[in-house]
Design a protein around this motif. Structure first.
Motif, PDB file in Angstrom:
ATOM      1  N   UNK A 146      61.158 -14.434 -89.624  1.00 16.64           N
ATOM      2  CA  UNK A 146      61.967 -13.920 -88.515  1.00 16.64           C
ATOM      3  C   UNK A 146      61.119 -13.676 -87.273  1.00 16.64           C
ATOM      4  N   UNK A 147      59.816 -13.550 -87.470  1.00 12.55           N
ATOM      5  CA  UNK A 147      58.903 -13.166 -86.386  1.00 12.55           C
ATOM      6  C   UNK A 147      57.911 -14.265 -86.045  1.00 12.55           C
ATOM      7  N   UNK A 148      58.294 -15.497 -86.267  1.00 12.42           N
ATOM      8  CA  UNK A 148      57.419 -16.611 -85.937  1.00 12.42           C
ATOM      9  C   UNK A 148      56.122 -16.606 -86.704  1.00 12.42           C
ATOM     10  N   UNK A 149      56.125 -16.001 -87.890  1.00 13.41           N
ATOM     11  CA  UNK A 149      54.934 -15.969 -88.729  1.00 13.41           C
ATOM     12  C   UNK A 149      53.991 -14.805 -88.441  1.00 13.41           C
ATOM     13  N   UNK A 150      54.314 -13.974 -87.449  1.00 10.78           N
ATOM     14  CA  UNK A 150      53.441 -12.847 -87.105  1.00 10.78           C
ATOM     15  C   UNK A 150      53.340 -11.858 -88.256  1.00 10.78           C
ATOM     16  N   UNK A 151      52.135 -11.363 -88.505  1.00  6.99           N
ATOM     17  CA  UNK A 151      51.962 -10.370 -89.566  1.00  6.99           C
ATOM     18  C   UNK A 151      52.023  -8.948 -89.028  1.00  6.99           C
ATOM     19  N   UNK A 152      51.963  -8.785 -87.705  1.00  5.06           N
ATOM     20  CA  UNK A 152      52.155  -7.466 -87.102  1.00  5.06           C
ATOM     21  C   UNK A 152      52.597  -7.628 -85.660  1.00  5.06           C
ATOM     22  N   UNK A 153      53.388  -6.664 -85.199  1.00  6.02           N
ATOM     23  CA  UNK A 153      53.861  -6.654 -83.820  1.00  6.02           C
ATOM     24  C   UNK A 153      53.840  -5.225 -83.306  1.00  6.02           C
ATOM     25  N   UNK A 154      53.698  -5.075 -82.005  1.00  9.34           N
ATOM     26  CA  UNK A 154      53.786  -3.764 -81.374  1.00  9.34           C
ATOM     27  C   UNK A 154      55.060  -3.711 -80.559  1.00  9.34           C
ATOM     28  N   UNK A 155      55.837  -2.647 -80.781  1.00  4.50           N
ATOM     29  CA  UNK A 155      57.117  -2.473 -80.103  1.00  4.50           C
ATOM     30  C   UNK A 155      57.267  -1.012 -79.693  1.00  4.50           C
ATOM     31  N   UNK A 156      58.233  -0.769 -78.817  1.00  2.28           N
ATOM     32  CA  UNK A 156      58.548   0.595 -78.387  1.00  2.28           C
ATOM     33  C   UNK A 156      59.598   1.205 -79.289  1.00  2.28           C
ATOM     34  N   UNK A 157      59.624   2.529 -79.313  1.00  2.00           N
ATOM     35  CA  UNK A 157      60.644   3.265 -80.042  1.00  2.00           C
ATOM     36  C   UNK A 157      60.135   4.636 -80.409  1.00  2.00           C
ATOM     37  N   UNK A 158      61.028   5.621 -80.353  1.00  2.00           N
ATOM     38  CA  UNK A 158      60.629   6.982 -80.695  1.00  2.00           C
ATOM     39  C   UNK A 158      61.135   7.416 -82.064  1.00  2.00           C
ATOM     40  N   UNK A 159      61.945   6.558 -82.705  1.00  2.00           N
ATOM     41  CA  UNK A 159      62.343   6.808 -84.090  1.00  2.00           C
ATOM     42  C   UNK A 159      62.433   5.469 -84.812  1.00  2.00           C
ATOM     43  N   UNK A 160      62.590   5.518 -86.118  1.00  2.00           N
ATOM     44  CA  UNK A 160      62.579   4.293 -86.929  1.00  2.00           C
ATOM     45  C   UNK A 160      63.674   3.327 -86.479  1.00  2.00           C
ATOM     46  N   UNK A 161      64.855   3.823 -86.226  1.00  2.00           N
ATOM     47  CA  UNK A 161      65.953   2.958 -85.790  1.00  2.00           C
ATOM     48  C   UNK A 161      65.637   2.234 -84.490  1.00  2.00           C
ATOM     49  N   UNK A 162      65.077   2.951 -83.508  1.00  2.00           N
ATOM     50  CA  UNK A 162      64.730   2.328 -82.235  1.00  2.00           C
ATOM     51  C   UNK A 162      63.624   1.295 -82.410  1.00  2.00           C
ATOM     52  N   UNK A 163      62.649   1.607 -83.241  1.00  2.00           N
ATOM     53  CA  UNK A 163      61.567   0.655 -83.505  1.00  2.00           C
ATOM     54  C   UNK A 163      62.138  -0.626 -84.119  1.00  2.00           C
ATOM     55  N   UNK A 164      63.024  -0.480 -85.096  1.00  3.95           N
ATOM     56  CA  UNK A 164      63.600  -1.657 -85.741  1.00  3.95           C
ATOM     57  C   UNK A 164      64.491  -2.447 -84.791  1.00  3.95           C
ATOM     58  N   UNK A 165      65.195  -1.777 -83.898  1.00  2.00           N
ATOM     59  CA  UNK A 165      66.018  -2.475 -82.895  1.00  2.00           C
ATOM     60  C   UNK A 165      65.128  -3.226 -81.911  1.00  2.00           C
ATOM     61  N   UNK A 166      64.037  -2.595 -81.489  1.00  2.00           N
ATOM     62  CA  UNK A 166      63.086  -3.269 -80.597  1.00  2.00           C
ATOM     63  C   UNK A 166      62.482  -4.496 -81.280  1.00  2.00           C
ATOM     64  N   UNK A 167      62.190  -4.343 -82.547  1.00  2.20           N
ATOM     65  CA  UNK A 167      61.645  -5.464 -83.314  1.00  2.20           C
ATOM     66  C   UNK A 167      62.676  -6.582 -83.410  1.00  2.20           C
ATOM     67  N   UNK A 168      63.937  -6.216 -83.585  1.00  2.00           N
ATOM     68  CA  UNK A 168      65.007  -7.206 -83.692  1.00  2.00           C
ATOM     69  C   UNK A 168      65.183  -7.986 -82.386  1.00  2.00           C
ATOM     70  N   UNK A 169      64.887  -7.356 -81.253  1.00  2.00           N
ATOM     71  CA  UNK A 169      64.972  -8.067 -79.975  1.00  2.00           C
ATOM     72  C   UNK A 169      63.959  -9.202 -79.922  1.00  2.00           C
ATOM     73  N   UNK A 170      62.812  -9.007 -80.520  1.00  2.00           N
ATOM     74  CA  UNK A 170      61.763 -10.034 -80.555  1.00  2.00           C
ATOM     75  C   UNK A 170      61.904 -10.962 -81.749  1.00  2.00           C
ATOM     76  N   UNK A 171      62.537 -10.463 -82.804  1.00  2.00           N
ATOM     77  CA  UNK A 171      62.674 -11.212 -84.067  1.00  2.00           C
ATOM     78  C   UNK A 171      64.141 -11.148 -84.493  1.00  2.00           C
ATOM     79  N   UNK A 172      65.013 -11.929 -83.852  1.00  2.00           N
ATOM     80  CA  UNK A 172      66.447 -11.853 -84.153  1.00  2.00           C
ATOM     81  C   UNK A 172      66.739 -11.992 -85.646  1.00  2.00           C
ATOM     82  N   UNK A 173      67.586 -11.085 -86.135  1.00  2.03           N
ATOM     83  CA  UNK A 173      67.975 -11.075 -87.539  1.00  2.03           C
ATOM     84  C   UNK A 173      67.153 -10.123 -88.391  1.00  2.03           C
ATOM     85  N   UNK A 174      66.069  -9.623 -87.842  1.00  5.56           N
ATOM     86  CA  UNK A 174      65.172  -8.750 -88.603  1.00  5.56           C
ATOM     87  C   UNK A 174      65.869  -7.449 -89.003  1.00  5.56           C
ATOM     88  N   UNK A 175      66.567  -6.836 -88.063  1.00  3.22           N
ATOM     89  CA  UNK A 175      67.218  -5.543 -88.315  1.00  3.22           C
ATOM     90  C   UNK A 175      68.150  -5.625 -89.521  1.00  3.22           C
TER      91      UNK A 175
END
Length: 87
Positions: free
Chosen positions: A13-42
């Protein structure tokens, strides 16, 4: 920024990346930010408004029970760990 360690089973989902840095102040926001970069991840880590039970989450190396509303500080490292099968 929060660093998220991506397990091998979700890297497609993340183009093979093993780690990414994203914004968010709680787990839900972090996962939503991750989903913006990796559609379908959430949808792969959240089910019916809860973190999927077959995944464990470690904050800064410590596996702890989390919910989507759990706060995270900047510079936190979140590792997503799939459950191991077997017996």
């Amino acid at each position: 920024m929060v660093r998220v360690i991506i397990p091998a089973t979700l890297r497609s989902f993340c183009g093979g990346s093993h780690q990414l840095e994203v914004d968010g102040s709680n787990i839900g926001q972090v996962l939503r930010s991750l989903d913006e970069r990796c559609p379908g991840f959430y949808d792969r880590v959240v089910e019916e408004g809860r973190l999927r039970p077959e995944l464990a989450f470690a904050l800064n190396g410590e596996v702890v029970p989390l919910a989507l509303h759990t706060d995270v500080a900047p510079a936190t490292e979140i590792a997503i760990v799939p459950a191991l099968g077997g017996g």
